[in-house]
Design a protein around this motif. Structure first.
Motif, PDB file in Angstrom:
ATOM      1  N   SER A 541       0.494  -0.897  -0.157  1.00 17.44           N
ATOM      2  CA  SER A 541       0.136  -0.027  -0.593  1.00 17.44           C
ATOM      3  C   SER A 541       1.227   1.643   0.174  1.00 17.44           C
ATOM      4  O   SER A 541       0.254   2.147  -0.234  1.00 17.44           O
ATOM      5  CB  SER A 541      -1.106   0.237   1.493  1.00 17.44           C
ATOM      6  OG  SER A 541      -0.436   0.401   2.522  1.00 17.44           O
ATOM      7  N   ASP A 544      -0.368   4.944   1.608  1.00 15.49           N
ATOM      8  CA  ASP A 544      -1.825   5.088   0.322  1.00 15.49           C
ATOM      9  C   ASP A 544      -2.631   4.758   0.997  1.00 15.49           C
ATOM     10  O   ASP A 544      -3.345   3.734   1.391  1.00 15.49           O
ATOM     11  CB  ASP A 544      -1.465   5.433  -0.968  1.00 15.49           C
ATOM     12  CG  ASP A 544      -2.366   5.747  -1.839  1.00 15.49           C
ATOM     13  OD1 ASP A 544      -3.556   6.274  -0.681  1.00 15.49           O
ATOM     14  OD2 ASP A 544      -2.152   6.415  -2.608  1.00 15.49           O
ATOM     15  N   GLU A 545      -3.765   5.970   1.521  1.00 16.72           N
ATOM     16  CA  GLU A 545      -4.718   5.680   2.330  1.00 16.72           C
ATOM     17  C   GLU A 545      -5.905   5.240   1.813  1.00 16.72           C
ATOM     18  O   GLU A 545      -6.651   4.475   1.988  1.00 16.72           O
ATOM     19  CB  GLU A 545      -5.400   7.014   2.945  1.00 16.72           C
ATOM     20  CG  GLU A 545      -4.283   8.050   4.374  1.00 16.72           C
ATOM     21  CD  GLU A 545      -4.998   8.922   5.157  1.00 16.72           C
ATOM     22  OE1 GLU A 545      -6.165   9.391   4.532  1.00 16.72           O
ATOM     23  OE2 GLU A 545      -4.310   9.235   5.453  1.00 16.72           O
ATOM     24  N   ARG A 546      -5.754   5.454   0.125  1.00 16.01           N
ATOM     25  CA  ARG A 546      -7.267   4.688  -0.589  1.00 16.01           C
ATOM     26  C   ARG A 546      -6.545   3.276  -0.874  1.00 16.01           C
ATOM     27  O   ARG A 546      -7.966   2.555  -1.238  1.00 16.01           O
ATOM     28  CB  ARG A 546      -6.473   5.682  -1.786  1.00 16.01           C
ATOM     29  CG  ARG A 546      -7.020   6.751  -1.915  1.00 16.01           C
ATOM     30  CD  ARG A 546      -6.275   8.004  -3.749  1.00 16.01           C
ATOM     31  NE  ARG A 546      -5.097   7.459  -3.574  1.00 16.01           N
ATOM     32  CZ  ARG A 546      -3.670   7.437  -4.925  1.00 16.01           C
ATOM     33  NH1 ARG A 546      -4.914   8.564  -5.689  1.00 16.01           N
ATOM     34  NH2 ARG A 546      -2.960   7.559  -5.354  1.00 16.01           N
ATOM     35  N   SER A 548      -7.187  -0.241   0.894  1.00 17.35           N
ATOM     36  CA  SER A 548      -7.542  -0.338   1.822  1.00 17.35           C
ATOM     37  C   SER A 548      -6.565  -1.441   2.402  1.00 17.35           C
ATOM     38  O   SER A 548      -5.762  -2.197   1.036  1.00 17.35           O
ATOM     39  CB  SER A 548      -9.372  -1.342   2.110  1.00 17.35           C
ATOM     40  OG  SER A 548      -9.347  -2.216   0.819  1.00 17.35           O
TER      41      SER A 548
END
Length: 711
Positions: A541, A544-546, A548
């Motif tokens: 990831s 990156d908060e996008r 999940s």
């Protein structure tokens, strides 16, 4: 090893005036606490300088105050002294309207005191006592008076009225001392907290700017030198705000306060003492003129030491395999020796000058005071300066050299910090790329190169490159090392822009799109994937908060990573140390594939993704590749030609030009360069003369993402 001259970092980085101005601008970010620290400093200096005045009052008003005229009085009470049946009180303690009797005096002779039962015309002078007679010799003549020597008890009786005043002054001194201690704490705390905030801001700006610098900036600047700017140089700037600013601000305020106090005590002597100030300014100027040259080289060598250490650690396995330990150590020792040489020069400069200068100034100033006081005594004008005033003057003048010593001792730190600040600001002044917030909708990924020519410096490494890649197609780039494969990828990522021709994505020129927006929908899998310290999941990831957790796990499963990572104790949360050194090449590669899949790029670049993988793992990775390429425009840099047989288009590069293009079957039927390369790799090239070609003289390629052996 290069000589000292000719190293770009040996030169002064940024003019001192500009550095000082920019440092002041950074200091404004914490101006509130800086102002509080300066206020605390001023109060503390005032409280500390009060002690000589308290000592003066204690000496003149009380300890030597008993030599003031006494008068006989009939009223007993506070402040009266009983002597031989009579009551006496100091003249300055009579209230208005209170009657006074005959004047008497108590004068010191040697270590004892005598009582004179009459007025004394001129008490100052050379005193002697013999056979009940006090003799006072002055420039105007000799006077004698009948006198009686005081016993210890009688002397104490005269001192007893002074005790309450002395106690009050002691309490006042302790009060000022407490204020001084509290202000010193406040000054130190606020100055250091302000400095920490300023350096935090400076480091954040510097790190953010490094991320905005174009890729070609790092071609000639080793990572160790960049790290040295962010860590060592900013730490030196921190010393400027904490140690130098503290000492110089304290010194300036302290010296100002001291001269104010000196002028209050004796304006003429204070005016004579002003010669110290221009000497300090001249010394600071001359010192920095010499020290800056040394410190510039010292900071440069420290930066180079960081670079060579970083390079050695990164390549430790190669150093040991090829037994280059001795040569590497010699290079380090030579650089470290040069660093030590200039450090010793700075040490010699500081040792020869700092304390010597202060001692010379101190001796000269005290000589002036003694000369002035002596000349006043000879002229009969000693009464101009009382003993208490002389003590206070000498005390305050002695305190003057404490801040001077502090300032002089910080000159080395000041110069080193200014040099470091210049290096930091030079890096901040490097032109960076504009950062555009937000993003753009995911493009389809139709890529077109139209007559593109590109050179890193002078010689073109790509010449008249033209091709199209449609959405969902796979384009393979093959050719010998240095043929220009990675350069095409560098242009696609806009790490560089071509000198000629145009590159479009979905019909729109890449020059018209922000670089961050283009890269938002691009993904890359390197031959040697880079993993960050963290976990397997965090490497997919990238924080990156996008992305999940479910998306991370799905991407890992879809590329088959769950099969090869299942045996790890932590599963997808298994810790990853620096660059994933505890994982196998296949495990690292699968994590890199999952990362690319999780970000769902429209354009995918595979930089020889199976070059370092064993045959068993390659089958799993080939399956992962098929998952990755679905619906995406894929560019494959390939050296192992068997991995690109299914590519929609194969571009064969030679000396920066496309010499053949087509799919695998078409190129094999052509019987040209691709055919010969393929036959060689399949083991059938014993009787085939390969057409490899050699890059032209002067060719220089600088791939950011090179294949095996580089491009």
């Amino acid at each position: 090893m290069e000589t000292n001259t000719g190293r770009p970092e040996d030169a002064a980085e940024v003019p001192n005036k500009k550095v000082a101005r920019r440092l002041f601008q950074y200091a404004l970010h914490a101006k509130g606490t800086f102002i509080a620290a300066i206020i605390a400093l001023a109060i503390g200096v005032g409280a500390e300088l009060a002690s000589p005045f308290i000592a003066k009052m204690m000496i003149d008003d009380h300890m030597m105050g008993i030599e003031n005229p006494y008068y006989e009085t009939t009223e007993a009470g506070d402040g009266t002294v009983s002597y031989q049946g009579s009551q006496y009180k100091r003249g300055d303690r009579f209230t208005e309207g209170e009657s006074r009797g005959d004047e008497v005096r108590v004068l010191q002779v040697g270590r004892g005191f005598v009582f004179v039962d009459q007025a004394v015309a001129v008490p100052e002078g050379d005193r002697s006592f013999e056979n009940g007679m006090l003799t006072i010799r002055t420039a105007g003549g000799t006077d004698t008076y009948p006198a009686q020597r005081l016993s210890k008890q009688e002397l104490f009786d005269f001192y007893e009225p002074e005790i309450p005043g002395i106690v009050q002054l002691i309490l006042l001194y302790l009060l000022f001392l407490a204020v001084s201690i509290a202000m010193e704490f406040g000054k130190t705390y606020w100055l250091q907290s302000s400095a920490n905030r300023v350096i935090q801001k400076l480091r954040l700006d510097l790190y953010a700017h490094i991320q905005r610098l174009p890729v070609h900036f790092f071609d000639n600047l080793p990572a160790g030198k960049v790290v040295s700017r962010v860590t060592n140089d900013t730490e030196a700037v921190k010393d400027l705000f904490i140690a130098v600013l503290s000492n110089f601000t304290t010194g300036i305020v302290y010296i100002t306060g001291i001269y104010v106090a000196l002028f209050i005590l004796d304006p003429r002597l204070a005016a004579v003492s002003l010669f110290i100030v221009p000497l300090i300014v001249l010394w600071i100027y001359l010192y920095r003129k010499v020290a800056t040259k040394y410190n510039t080289i010292i900071r440069s060598r420290l930066s180079e030491l960081n670079a060579i250490i970083n390079e050695s650690i990164q390549g430790m396995s190669i150093i040991r395999v090829f037994r280059r330990e001795k040569q590497t150590r010699q290079e380090f020792e030579e650089l470290n020796g040069d660093y030590l040489k200039h450090q010793n020069r700075m040490l010699n400069l500081n040792s020869f000058t700092s304390h010597n200068l202060v001692n010379v100034l101190r001796n000269i100033s005290f000589t002036v005071v003694i000369w002035y006081f002596g000349s006043s005594t000879i002229d009969g004008a000693a009464s101009i300066i009382s003993l208490g005033a002389l003590y206070a003057f000498v005390d305050i003048l002695g305190r003057l050299f404490q801040p001077i010593t502090g300032m002089v001792n910080q000159l080395a730190v000041l110069d080193s910090a200014m040099v470091s600040a210049g290096r930091v600001f030079k890096l901040l002044d490097e032109p960076g790329e504009n950062v555009t917030d937000g993003g753009m909708p995911r493009y389809k990924g139709d890529v077109k190169f139209d007559s593109v020519s590109f050179a890193y410096k002078k010689d073109f490494v790509l010449k008249n490159i033209s091709f199209e890649a449609k959405q969902g197609q796979t384009v393979a780039l093959v050719g010998h090392t240095g043929s220009g494969k990675s350069s095409i990828i560098n242009l696609l990522f806009r790490f560089y822009d071509p000198q000629k021709g145009s590159i479009t994505i979905d019909g729109q020129s890449v020059r018209d799109l922000p670089k961050q927006h283009i890269r938002q929908h691009m993904g890359i899998v390197l031959q040697d994937p880079y993993l960050f310290t963290g976990t397997i999941a965090s490497n997919v990831s990238l924080g990156d908060e996008r992305i999940s957790r479910e998306r991370v796990e799905r991407a890992l499963r879809e590329v088959g990573a769950d099969k090869i990572l299942a045996d790890l104790p932590g599963g997808f949360d298994e810790p990853v140390v620096e660059k994933g050194s505890t994982l196998s090449a296949g495990q690292r590669q699968l994590i890199s594939f999952a990362r690319a899949l999780a970000f769902d790029p429209a354009i995918l670049i595979l930089d020889e993704a199976t070059a370092n993988i064993d045959t068993e793992t390659e089958a799993l990775i080939q399956s992962a590749l098929n998952v990755l390429k679905q619906g995406r425009t894929t560019f494959v840099i390939a050296h192992r030609l068997s991995t690109i047989r299914s590519a929609d288009q194969i571009l064969v590069l030679h000396r920066g030009e496309i010499v053949e293009r087509g799919d695998h079957d078409e190129l094999m039927a052509l019987g040209g360069r691709y055919f010969q390369m393929y036959q060689l790799q399949q083991g059938g090239g014993d009787s085939i003369t390969p057409v490899t070609g050699k890059p032209e003289s002067g060719f220089e390629a600088r791939p950011v993402f090179g294949g095996a052996g580089g491009d």
